[in-house]
Design a protein around this motif. Structure first.
Motif, PDB file in Angstrom:
ATOM      1  N   UNK A  16      -2.684   7.742 -10.567  1.00  0.00           N
ATOM      2  CA  UNK A  16      -1.621   8.375  -9.779  1.00  0.00           C
ATOM      3  C   UNK A  16      -2.237   9.119  -8.609  1.00  0.00           C
ATOM      4  N   UNK A  17      -1.706   8.855  -7.418  1.00  0.00           N
ATOM      5  CA  UNK A  17      -2.212   9.478  -6.205  1.00  0.00           C
ATOM      6  C   UNK A  17      -1.405  10.749  -5.875  1.00  0.00           C
ATOM      7  N   UNK A  18      -2.008  11.700  -5.182  1.00  0.00           N
ATOM      8  CA  UNK A  18      -1.300  12.940  -4.837  1.00  0.00           C
ATOM      9  C   UNK A  18      -0.200  12.734  -3.797  1.00  0.00           C
ATOM     10  N   UNK A  19      -0.234  11.631  -3.085  1.00  0.00           N
ATOM     11  CA  UNK A  19       0.759  11.382  -2.047  1.00  0.00           C
ATOM     12  C   UNK A  19       2.050  10.854  -2.665  1.00  0.00           C
ATOM     13  N   UNK A  20       3.169  11.473  -2.288  1.00  0.00           N
ATOM     14  CA  UNK A  20       4.499  11.017  -2.704  1.00  0.00           C
ATOM     15  C   UNK A  20       5.203  10.470  -1.465  1.00  0.00           C
ATOM     16  N   UNK A  21       5.684   9.249  -1.547  1.00  0.00           N
ATOM     17  CA  UNK A  21       6.321   8.608  -0.404  1.00  0.00           C
ATOM     18  C   UNK A  21       7.790   9.022  -0.298  1.00  0.00           C
ATOM     19  N   UNK A  22       8.171   9.458   0.899  1.00  0.00           N
ATOM     20  CA  UNK A  22       9.567   9.798   1.150  1.00  0.00           C
ATOM     21  C   UNK A  22      10.383   8.539   1.445  1.00  0.00           C
ATOM     22  N   UNK A  23      11.674   8.724   1.691  1.00  0.00           N
ATOM     23  CA  UNK A  23      12.541   7.598   2.005  1.00  0.00           C
ATOM     24  C   UNK A  23      12.068   6.911   3.293  1.00  0.00           C
ATOM     25  N   UNK A  24      12.176   5.566   3.330  1.00  0.00           N
ATOM     26  CA  UNK A  24      11.823   4.844   4.543  1.00  0.00           C
ATOM     27  C   UNK A  24      10.765   3.782   4.313  1.00  0.00           C
ATOM     28  N   UNK A  25      10.181   3.293   5.424  1.00  0.00           N
ATOM     29  CA  UNK A  25       9.195   2.214   5.409  1.00  0.00           C
ATOM     30  C   UNK A  25       7.782   2.776   5.301  1.00  0.00           C
ATOM     31  N   UNK A  26       6.975   2.176   4.411  1.00  0.00           N
ATOM     32  CA  UNK A  26       5.589   2.619   4.224  1.00  0.00           C
ATOM     33  C   UNK A  26       4.688   1.391   4.021  1.00  0.00           C
ATOM     34  N   UNK A  27       3.387   1.606   4.190  1.00  0.00           N
ATOM     35  CA  UNK A  27       2.402   0.550   3.995  1.00  0.00           C
ATOM     36  C   UNK A  27       1.506   0.909   2.820  1.00  0.00           C
ATOM     37  N   UNK A  28       1.091  -0.126   2.090  1.00  0.00           N
ATOM     38  CA  UNK A  28       0.178   0.072   0.962  1.00  0.00           C
ATOM     39  C   UNK A  28      -0.882  -1.030   0.980  1.00  0.00           C
ATOM     40  N   UNK A  29      -1.931  -0.817   0.229  1.00  0.00           N
ATOM     41  CA  UNK A  29      -3.006  -1.803   0.153  1.00  0.00           C
ATOM     42  C   UNK A  29      -2.620  -2.854  -0.884  1.00  0.00           C
ATOM     43  N   UNK A  30      -2.483  -4.108  -0.469  1.00  0.00           N
ATOM     44  CA  UNK A  30      -2.081  -5.153  -1.423  1.00  0.00           C
ATOM     45  C   UNK A  30      -3.060  -5.272  -2.584  1.00  0.00           C
ATOM     46  N   UNK A  31      -2.478  -5.465  -3.769  1.00  0.00           N
ATOM     47  CA  UNK A  31      -3.240  -5.680  -5.002  1.00  0.00           C
ATOM     48  C   UNK A  31      -4.058  -4.460  -5.435  1.00  0.00           C
ATOM     49  N   UNK A  32      -4.131  -3.456  -4.584  1.00  0.00           N
ATOM     50  CA  UNK A  32      -4.880  -2.243  -4.923  1.00  0.00           C
ATOM     51  C   UNK A  32      -3.912  -1.096  -5.268  1.00  0.00           C
ATOM     52  N   UNK A  33      -2.887  -0.998  -4.443  1.00  0.00           N
ATOM     53  CA  UNK A  33      -1.911   0.075  -4.637  1.00  0.00           C
ATOM     54  C   UNK A  33      -0.568  -0.496  -5.095  1.00  0.00           C
ATOM     55  N   UNK A  34       0.125   0.289  -5.912  1.00  0.00           N
ATOM     56  CA  UNK A  34       1.450  -0.069  -6.407  1.00  0.00           C
ATOM     57  C   UNK A  34       2.361   1.145  -6.238  1.00  0.00           C
ATOM     58  N   UNK A  35       3.582   0.925  -5.790  1.00  0.00           N
ATOM     59  CA  UNK A  35       4.527   2.022  -5.573  1.00  0.00           C
ATOM     60  C   UNK A  35       5.664   1.919  -6.590  1.00  0.00           C
ATOM     61  N   UNK A  36       5.877   3.010  -7.333  1.00  0.00           N
ATOM     62  CA  UNK A  36       6.948   3.063  -8.337  1.00  0.00           C
ATOM     63  C   UNK A  36       8.052   3.975  -7.816  1.00  0.00           C
ATOM     64  N   UNK A  37       9.257   3.450  -7.612  1.00  0.00           N
ATOM     65  CA  UNK A  37      10.361   4.307  -7.150  1.00  0.00           C
ATOM     66  C   UNK A  37      10.911   5.143  -8.304  1.00  0.00           C
ATOM     67  N   UNK A  38      11.313   6.362  -7.993  1.00  0.00           N
ATOM     68  CA  UNK A  38      11.896   7.249  -9.004  1.00  0.00           C
ATOM     69  C   UNK A  38      13.056   8.018  -8.380  1.00  0.00           C
ATOM     70  N   UNK A  39      14.164   8.080  -9.079  1.00  0.00           N
ATOM     71  CA  UNK A  39      15.396   8.681  -8.569  1.00  0.00           C
ATOM     72  C   UNK A  39      15.279  10.208  -8.582  1.00  0.00           C
ATOM     73  N   UNK A  40      15.612  10.853  -7.449  1.00  0.00           N
ATOM     74  CA  UNK A  40      15.572  12.318  -7.374  1.00  0.00           C
ATOM     75  C   UNK A  40      16.966  12.894  -7.122  1.00  0.00           C
ATOM     76  N   UNK A  41      18.009  12.065  -7.249  1.00  0.00           N
ATOM     77  CA  UNK A  41      19.369  12.558  -7.093  1.00  0.00           C
ATOM     78  C   UNK A  41      19.802  13.335  -8.334  1.00  0.00           C
ATOM     79  N   UNK A  42      20.910  14.070  -8.211  1.00  0.00           N
ATOM     80  CA  UNK A  42      21.404  14.874  -9.330  1.00  0.00           C
ATOM     81  C   UNK A  42      21.844  13.953 -10.459  1.00  0.00           C
ATOM     82  N   UNK A  43      21.302  14.201 -11.629  1.00  0.00           N
ATOM     83  CA  UNK A  43      21.666  13.419 -12.812  1.00  0.00           C
ATOM     84  C   UNK A  43      22.454  14.265 -13.791  1.00  0.00           C
TER      85      UNK A  43
END
Length: 280
Positions: free
Chosen positions: A56-83
């Motif tokens: 797990x990396x310290x960087x948290x991606x905000x909404x929008x377009x981002x770049x990652x390193x293929x096959x090295x990095x993986x991005x897992x989305x997580x809901x932050x809306x009111x549940x």
């Protein structure tokens, strides 16, 4: 000339072009694949947790377009809306009554710390953290009040549950928005006892009101009697001989006005109230 050179000389132009285009197309496909896997879009209401080779990396991606390193990095989305989490919690009150509390909780994940939540808890935070925290908060606060106080001090109970639960959730990078205690359920025996108590209180109130009504009516009767006695006393003081003579004359005048001028055909021993010899 050797055999290979002869074959090359005998190739048609189209075949030569095909041999050139195939490697170029393959390279292009590979580049497109790499480009596609280098782009990630974080949807509205979510954050992206970056994993680099599983860490797990310290960087948290905000909404929008981002770049990652293929096959090295993986991005897992997580809901932050009111549940919302709703549950029925059974606890004992201070007077040892069993109370079942229906509670609805609104909360959300702290957006900038979802990576820590994922690292320490994972995505099953509802079952691992939220549900047990709700149960502990309700039990801890319920034990501070009697069953009757849970109803009469409902807003205070709700505030304490909210404060306790917010403290527990904040430990795991979650923020509490609001809670709603929708219902308190008590045992059948306690409900029957409450009903009997209410009936007794209603009967006592009715008896009290009846007594007050009787007292008021008695006082009114006394006041009326006093008023009548005072009226008679005043009338007695005002009666004089002149008033008696005036009332007699008024009575006779009213009788004369009603007389038709004829004497009674039959008379008894009582002398008529009008002297017949005086009538001409």
């Amino acid at each position: 000339m050797d055999k290979d050179n002869v074959l090359k000389m005998n190739l048609r132009p189209s075949e030569k072009m095909t041999r050139v285009l195939i490697p170029i197309a393959a390279v292009g496909i590979i580049l497109l694949f790499l480009a596609f896997n280098s782009i990630v879009i974080v949807q509205a209401g979510t954050r992206g947790i970056v994993l680099q080779l599983g860490a797990v990396q310290p960087l948290v991606l905000n909404e929008g377009l981002h770049f990652k390193i293929p096959f090295i990095q993986k991005v897992i989305p997580i809901d932050v809306r009111v549940g919302k989490a709703q549950s029925d919690q059974t606890a004992a009150s201070r007077d040892l009554q069993i109370v079942t509390t229906t509670i609805a909780v609104n909360f959300h994940l702290v957006p900038d710390e979802v990576n820590k939540l994922y690292q320490n808890v994972g995505l099953a935070y509802d079952d691992r953290i939220v549900a047990p925290a709700i149960g502990e908060a309700v039990k801890a606060v319920t034990a501070q009040y009697t069953a009757e106080e849970l109803i009469s001090k409902r807003s205070e109970v709700s505030s304490k549950v909210k404060e306790t639960l917010a403290s527990k959730l904040s430990t795991y990078y979650m923020a509490l928005d609001e809670i709603n205690i929708t219902e308190f359920k008590f045992s059948t025996e306690y409900n029957n006892a409450i009903e009997q108590k209410q009936i007794a209180e209603q009967n006592a109130l009715k008896a009290k009101l009846d007594l007050q009504r009787i007292e008021v009516e008695s006082q009114q009767t006394i006041e009326r009697a006093k008023a009548e006695a005072e009226s008679l006393r005043l009338q007695k003081q005002e009666v004089t001989q002149e008033l008696i003579d005036l009332r007699r004359i008024e009575t006779q005048m009213r009788a004369i006005e009603k007389w038709d001028g004829k004497l009674p055909s039959v008379t008894g021993g009582v002398t008529p109230f009008i002297d017949a010899n005086s009538v001409k």
